[in-house]
Write a protein that holds these residues in place. Sequence first.
Motif, PDB file in Angstrom:
ATOM      1  N   LEU A 107      23.312  46.113  44.466  1.00  0.00           N
ATOM      2  CA  LEU A 107      22.426  45.256  43.603  1.00  0.00           C
ATOM      3  C   LEU A 107      21.635  44.242  44.299  1.00  0.00           C
ATOM      4  N   SER A 108      22.247  43.821  45.596  1.00  0.00           N
ATOM      5  CA  SER A 108      21.194  42.909  46.264  1.00  0.00           C
ATOM      6  C   SER A 108      20.038  43.357  46.840  1.00  0.00           C
ATOM      7  N   ALA A 109      19.799  44.745  46.805  1.00  0.00           N
ATOM      8  CA  ALA A 109      18.593  45.418  47.030  1.00  0.00           C
ATOM      9  C   ALA A 109      17.808  45.563  45.942  1.00  0.00           C
ATOM     10  N   ALA A 110      17.942  45.235  44.678  1.00  0.00           N
ATOM     11  CA  ALA A 110      17.166  45.476  43.553  1.00  0.00           C
ATOM     12  C   ALA A 110      15.947  44.438  43.568  1.00  0.00           C
ATOM     13  N   ARG A 111      15.126  45.134  42.929  1.00  0.00           N
ATOM     14  CA  ARG A 111      13.766  44.483  42.701  1.00  0.00           C
ATOM     15  C   ARG A 111      13.444  43.734  41.375  1.00  0.00           C
ATOM     16  N   GLY A 112      14.474  43.865  40.590  1.00  0.00           N
ATOM     17  CA  GLY A 112      14.461  43.340  39.338  1.00  0.00           C
ATOM     18  C   GLY A 112      15.447  42.423  39.064  1.00  0.00           C
ATOM     19  N   PRO A 113      15.586  41.556  38.023  1.00  0.00           N
ATOM     20  CA  PRO A 113      16.741  40.833  37.474  1.00  0.00           C
ATOM     21  C   PRO A 113      17.967  41.600  37.241  1.00  0.00           C
ATOM     22  N   VAL A 114      19.045  40.753  37.922  1.00  0.00           N
ATOM     23  CA  VAL A 114      20.366  41.649  37.939  1.00  0.00           C
ATOM     24  C   VAL A 114      21.461  40.581  37.624  1.00  0.00           C
ATOM     25  N   ALA A 115      22.492  41.021  36.702  1.00  0.00           N
ATOM     26  CA  ALA A 115      23.562  39.954  36.638  1.00  0.00           C
ATOM     27  C   ALA A 115      24.876  40.990  36.682  1.00  0.00           C
ATOM     28  N   LEU A 116      25.893  40.543  37.411  1.00  0.00           N
ATOM     29  CA  LEU A 116      27.100  41.122  37.757  1.00  0.00           C
ATOM     30  C   LEU A 116      28.377  40.483  36.986  1.00  0.00           C
ATOM     31  N   PHE A 117      28.885  41.117  35.801  1.00  0.00           N
ATOM     32  CA  PHE A 117      30.118  40.470  35.319  1.00  0.00           C
ATOM     33  C   PHE A 117      31.160  40.966  35.586  1.00  0.00           C
ATOM     34  N   VAL A 118      32.345  39.968  36.021  1.00  0.00           N
ATOM     35  CA  VAL A 118      33.494  40.524  36.592  1.00  0.00           C
ATOM     36  C   VAL A 118      34.486  40.250  35.431  1.00  0.00           C
ATOM     37  N   PRO A 119      35.211  41.061  35.019  1.00  0.00           N
ATOM     38  CA  PRO A 119      36.288  40.713  33.968  1.00  0.00           C
ATOM     39  C   PRO A 119      37.557  40.493  34.548  1.00  0.00           C
ATOM     40  N   LEU A 120      38.086  39.229  34.893  1.00  0.00           N
ATOM     41  CA  LEU A 120      39.010  38.682  35.814  1.00  0.00           C
ATOM     42  C   LEU A 120      40.443  39.214  35.163  1.00  0.00           C
ATOM     43  N   ARG A 121      40.606  39.598  33.919  1.00  0.00           N
ATOM     44  CA  ARG A 121      41.642  40.051  33.289  1.00  0.00           C
ATOM     45  C   ARG A 121      42.078  41.451  33.084  1.00  0.00           C
ATOM     46  N   GLY A 122      41.217  42.482  33.866  1.00  0.00           N
ATOM     47  CA  GLY A 122      41.187  43.748  33.769  1.00  0.00           C
ATOM     48  C   GLY A 122      39.896  44.596  33.648  1.00  0.00           C
ATOM     49  N   VAL A 123      39.663  45.640  34.198  1.00  0.00           N
ATOM     50  CA  VAL A 123      38.617  46.439  34.448  1.00  0.00           C
ATOM     51  C   VAL A 123      38.516  47.827  33.626  1.00  0.00           C
TER      52      VAL A 123
ATOM     53  N   ASN B 168      29.629  39.701  49.219  1.00  0.00           N
ATOM     54  CA  ASN B 168      28.468  40.399  49.958  1.00  0.00           C
ATOM     55  C   ASN B 168      27.406  40.255  48.757  1.00  0.00           C
ATOM     56  N   LEU B 169      27.460  39.780  47.628  1.00  0.00           N
ATOM     57  CA  LEU B 169      26.139  39.847  46.699  1.00  0.00           C
ATOM     58  C   LEU B 169      25.262  38.602  47.339  1.00  0.00           C
ATOM     59  N   ALA B 170      24.053  39.087  47.428  1.00  0.00           N
ATOM     60  CA  ALA B 170      22.999  38.146  47.731  1.00  0.00           C
ATOM     61  C   ALA B 170      22.473  37.213  46.724  1.00  0.00           C
ATOM     62  N   ASP B 171      21.949  35.903  47.093  1.00  0.00           N
ATOM     63  CA  ASP B 171      21.865  35.006  46.068  1.00  0.00           C
ATOM     64  C   ASP B 171      20.846  35.187  44.763  1.00  0.00           C
ATOM     65  N   PRO B 172      20.137  36.162  44.843  1.00  0.00           N
ATOM     66  CA  PRO B 172      19.245  36.697  43.806  1.00  0.00           C
ATOM     67  C   PRO B 172      20.120  37.286  42.636  1.00  0.00           C
ATOM     68  N   VAL B 173      21.269  37.706  42.961  1.00  0.00           N
ATOM     69  CA  VAL B 173      22.078  38.316  41.967  1.00  0.00           C
ATOM     70  C   VAL B 173      22.954  37.390  41.322  1.00  0.00           C
ATOM     71  N   GLU B 174      22.864  37.447  39.968  1.00  0.00           N
ATOM     72  CA  GLU B 174      23.573  36.454  39.132  1.00  0.00           C
ATOM     73  C   GLU B 174      25.151  36.943  39.145  1.00  0.00           C
ATOM     74  N   LEU B 175      26.162  36.103  39.574  1.00  0.00           N
ATOM     75  CA  LEU B 175      27.580  36.456  39.259  1.00  0.00           C
ATOM     76  C   LEU B 175      28.299  35.779  38.219  1.00  0.00           C
ATOM     77  N   HIS B 176      28.784  36.686  37.085  1.00  0.00           N
ATOM     78  CA  HIS B 176      29.305  35.745  36.059  1.00  0.00           C
ATOM     79  C   HIS B 176      30.919  36.510  36.203  1.00  0.00           C
ATOM     80  N   GLU B 177      31.878  35.322  36.368  1.00  0.00           N
ATOM     81  CA  GLU B 177      33.132  35.794  36.343  1.00  0.00           C
ATOM     82  C   GLU B 177      33.748  35.144  34.957  1.00  0.00           C
ATOM     83  N   ILE B 178      34.318  36.334  34.382  1.00  0.00           N
ATOM     84  CA  ILE B 178      34.789  35.707  32.975  1.00  0.00           C
ATOM     85  C   ILE B 178      36.170  36.066  32.846  1.00  0.00           C
TER      86      ILE B 178
END
Length: 414
Positions: free
Chosen positions: A336-352, A378-388
Amino acid sequence: MNARGNTPGARRTVVVIGTLDTKGEELGYLRDRLEIGGVSTVLVDVGILGEPAITPDVDRREVAAAVGLERGAPASEERGDAVARMGEAAAATVRRLHAEGRCDGIVGAGGGGNTAIATAAMRALPLGVPKLMVCTLAGEEAGGFVGSSDIALIPSVVDVAGLNSILRPVLANAAAAMAGMVEAPPRHDPAGGPRIAATMFGVTTPCVTAARALLEERGYEVITFHATGRGGRAMEELIAAGFFAGVLDATTTELADEEVGGILTAGPDRLTAAGVAGLPQVVSLGALDMVNFGAPDTVPERYEGRLFSAHNPQATLMRTTAEECARIGADIARKLSAARGPVALFVPLRGVSALSGERRVFDDPEADAALFAAVRENLADPVELHEIDAHINDPEFAAAMASRLADYLGKDQE
């Protein structure tokens, strides 16, 4: 013009493709049955051994010349190399025939080598062009022949080696099926909105179903891929081909199979096509708590003592460990850190997945923590990280993912 580009009322044309040096009689019968059914044919010879038993409309030298081979794929080559080269030439030839309006459908018949060449040509055609292969291997694992295309396989039952009372009706039915497909009334598909690719597994169905509904309300067409290895590969290929405006990759489970050795891997390039293309993508960690095997007796002995769950009699799920989850998380972050476009990673903290989370069969806080930590680190700054603070199948988690992707796509359309 109809959906396949034909003038209404015009006689349809089917390409009959195969090795006429070894399957001339059988392919000639297939051609004749098509013409009895009112369909024009173009007989293409892709033989690699000797001269054709019947006269083709496009001979093997013309086919070979499509990729710069002067005399065809020489019989002196290793068979595998000759088959591969003729497959490339067949693909180029069929693409040309389609562009010229001389390929409304394509059909072939044969054994392994014949099928490899013919299906290489079929895979070169767009989705929706009828493709039919009568194949001695159709009852076996044929994923390598079909790939991510819409090829239909018909078992030949007996070898394609001389016409007989069993093979004739099989070929006749194949011809009738192909004639019916190319003669079908034109499709009038409704105009859809921008296309979104989505990934789903049984254990992430509530999430993806809810997200799809929300995106469809906003005018998007959501096309869902079953994350079974083949589904992930098909999605990656279609993303690379420019089919989609954005990606809702909620179910990245195929990466666990690639890392651990399960049967549903989509290969090492999974989760890369959208990044290369610069497409907006919203990604999650769906079903990374599991690796897939077949029936219980197919699980490798080295995994004895691990935690398993029987999905059905032919599908056994194995819980990923903390060490495996850490490697998978790092791989996701790197891609994801190598992506050329906008990226958001959503983390479901209560189960995947439907199997993980508190008091569920794959509940493993240590493994989940390792997955989440590897992503954070390991995520680079351009990637949005949303922990829900939610389970992946909770409505609020699906809504958050859908909303972010719609925001990305809205900006692209401004």
